[in-house]
Design an enzyme around this catalytic site. Structure first.
Site, PDB file in Angstrom:
ATOM      1  N   ASP A 228      81.290  19.516  15.708  1.00 29.27           N
ATOM      2  CA  ASP A 228      79.850  19.580  15.462  1.00 29.27           C
ATOM      3  C   ASP A 228      79.514  18.706  14.262  1.00 29.27           C
ATOM      4  O   ASP A 228      78.839  19.129  13.320  1.00 29.27           O
ATOM      5  CB  ASP A 228      79.423  21.035  15.206  1.00 29.27           C
ATOM      6  N   ASN A 233      76.215  18.807   8.556  1.00 25.85           N
ATOM      7  CA  ASN A 233      77.510  19.407   8.234  1.00 25.85           C
ATOM      8  C   ASN A 233      78.352  18.506   7.332  1.00 25.85           C
ATOM      9  O   ASN A 233      79.567  18.680   7.228  1.00 25.85           O
ATOM     10  CB  ASN A 233      78.280  19.728   9.514  1.00 25.85           C
ATOM     11  N   ASP A 245      81.709  23.743   7.818  1.00 24.71           N
ATOM     12  CA  ASP A 245      81.416  24.428   9.076  1.00 24.71           C
ATOM     13  C   ASP A 245      82.248  23.911  10.250  1.00 24.71           C
ATOM     14  O   ASP A 245      81.779  23.134  11.072  1.00 24.71           O
ATOM     15  CB  ASP A 245      79.939  24.342   9.414  1.00 24.71           C
TER      16      ASP A 245
END
Length: 347
Positions: A228, A233, A245
């Site tokens: 992701d 992030n 994360d």
């Protein structure tokens, strides 16, 4: 200014955005954080042998609940309360183990803290919780010269570690799970207005078949990924990027960690990707055939993302965070976007 976005968790009741909201969507596990309050948040730090100073801030997170907790005489920590029933304990511990491997190679990622009794995942007050050091940094301005290559070097180091062994408990990027099951969920639970249902069904069927075809052309999907890797992030400081994360870490093609970092027209994306790969290949090789997977992966995420919001709608954070979801205008635009993606992927 460091990124510390407040998340509003107490919101007004909102109806499900579907024609005939299914009763299964109101199951108790859809509101799993209703019992999470200040006592549970602060005592989680104590369970890790730390002394909270009574202050905490809710950070921006929808899937889990994430808080910065102040400590007496020490830097704050970040507590992540995992959404029940999403991951098994084994899958969460594999996320933690991957972060620890990266940290051992001095790659700047958020590595979970060890509890005094051992382990990085605690069952506390009815929740599963992990603590992480608070990483400082700003939004990564990737338009600044040299930053994409710098980011690419760290992605190369992450993927070099990711190639060492496969995941055993984490999923891979899968068209059936992320695509077909997501589309079926939306259709079976009557989330789409009638006037868009047939078009959505036809377009997603053709689009997911086309994505399958592209995925079959690449034969190495065992690499462990961040999964992701978008700018939200990544934190940027004078030392460069730091990655946070790993909650969505999966196995898949390396370009999955690239495509959310580039934008614009195809030729602009190609130029940005070249900058990333320039740094990336200092540490590991990039297969340029994977460039053809960027639009298929983007399309798959679009289908998955709509169903993710729908599955979580009874969670009060979602109507507050996505007030446009479920409107006729949303579904009209979503179907049009998928139609354009079909032209790109199948063209």
């Amino acid at each position: 200014m460091e990124i510390e976005t407040l998340a509003i968790l107490h919101v007004r009741a909102t109806l499900l955005p579907g024609r005939n909201a299914a009763s299964t969507l109101t199951a108790p596990d859809q509101t799993p954080f209703s019992g999470l309050g200040p006592d549970q948040i602060l005592s989680a730090a104590e369970a890790f042998g730390l002394e909270p100073d009574g202050r905490f801030i809710a950070l921006n997170s929808y899937e889990n609940r994430v808080y910065q907790i102040g400590l007496e005489g020490a830097r704050p920590v970040v507590a992540k309360f995992y959404r029940p029933q999403r991951w098994s304990d084994e899958a969460i511990l594999e996320e933690h183990a991957f972060a620890q491997e990266l940290g051992e190679q001095e790659i700047p990622v958020a590595v979970p803290l060890e509890a005094p009794q051992g382990g990085t995942l605690l069952h506390h007050a009815g929740f599963r919780v992990a603590l992480f050091p608070r990483l400082a940094g700003d939004w990564p301005d990737l338009d600044r010269p040299g930053r994409l290559a710098w980011l690419g070097r760290f992605l190369g180091r992450i993927h070099a570690v990711g190639r060492v062994r496969p995941f055993r408990h984490r999923p891979r990027i899968d068209v059936n799970e992320m695509g077909r099951e997501s589309a079926a969920f939306l259709l079976e639970n009557d989330f789409l207005p009638l006037e868009h249902e047939r078009a959505y069904r036809d377009i997603t069927g053709s689009l997911l078949d086309a994505i399958d075809h592209h995925m079959a052309t690449i034969d190495h999907f065992s690499i462990r990924l961040h999964g992701d890797c978008h700018p939200g992030n990544v934190l940027w400081s004078d030392s460069g990027p730091a990655f946070v994360d790993l909650d969505d870490c999966r196995a898949g093609p390396a370009v999955q960690d690239f495509w959310m970092l580039v934008s614009g027209e195809p030729w602009e994306q190609r130029s940005q990707l070249e900058d990333l790969v320039q740094g990336y290949e200092v540490f590991t090789e990039f297969d340029w055939r994977e460039f053809e997977l960027m639009e298929p992966l983007r399309s798959l995420r679009m289908v998955y993302y709509a169903a993710w919001i729908a599955r979580r709608w009874i969670d009060p954070a979602f109507p507050q965070g996505f007030p446009w979801f479920g409107t006729h205008g949303y579904w009209r635009d979503h179907v049009d976007d998928l139609r354009r993606q079909l032209e790109l992927v199948a063209g």
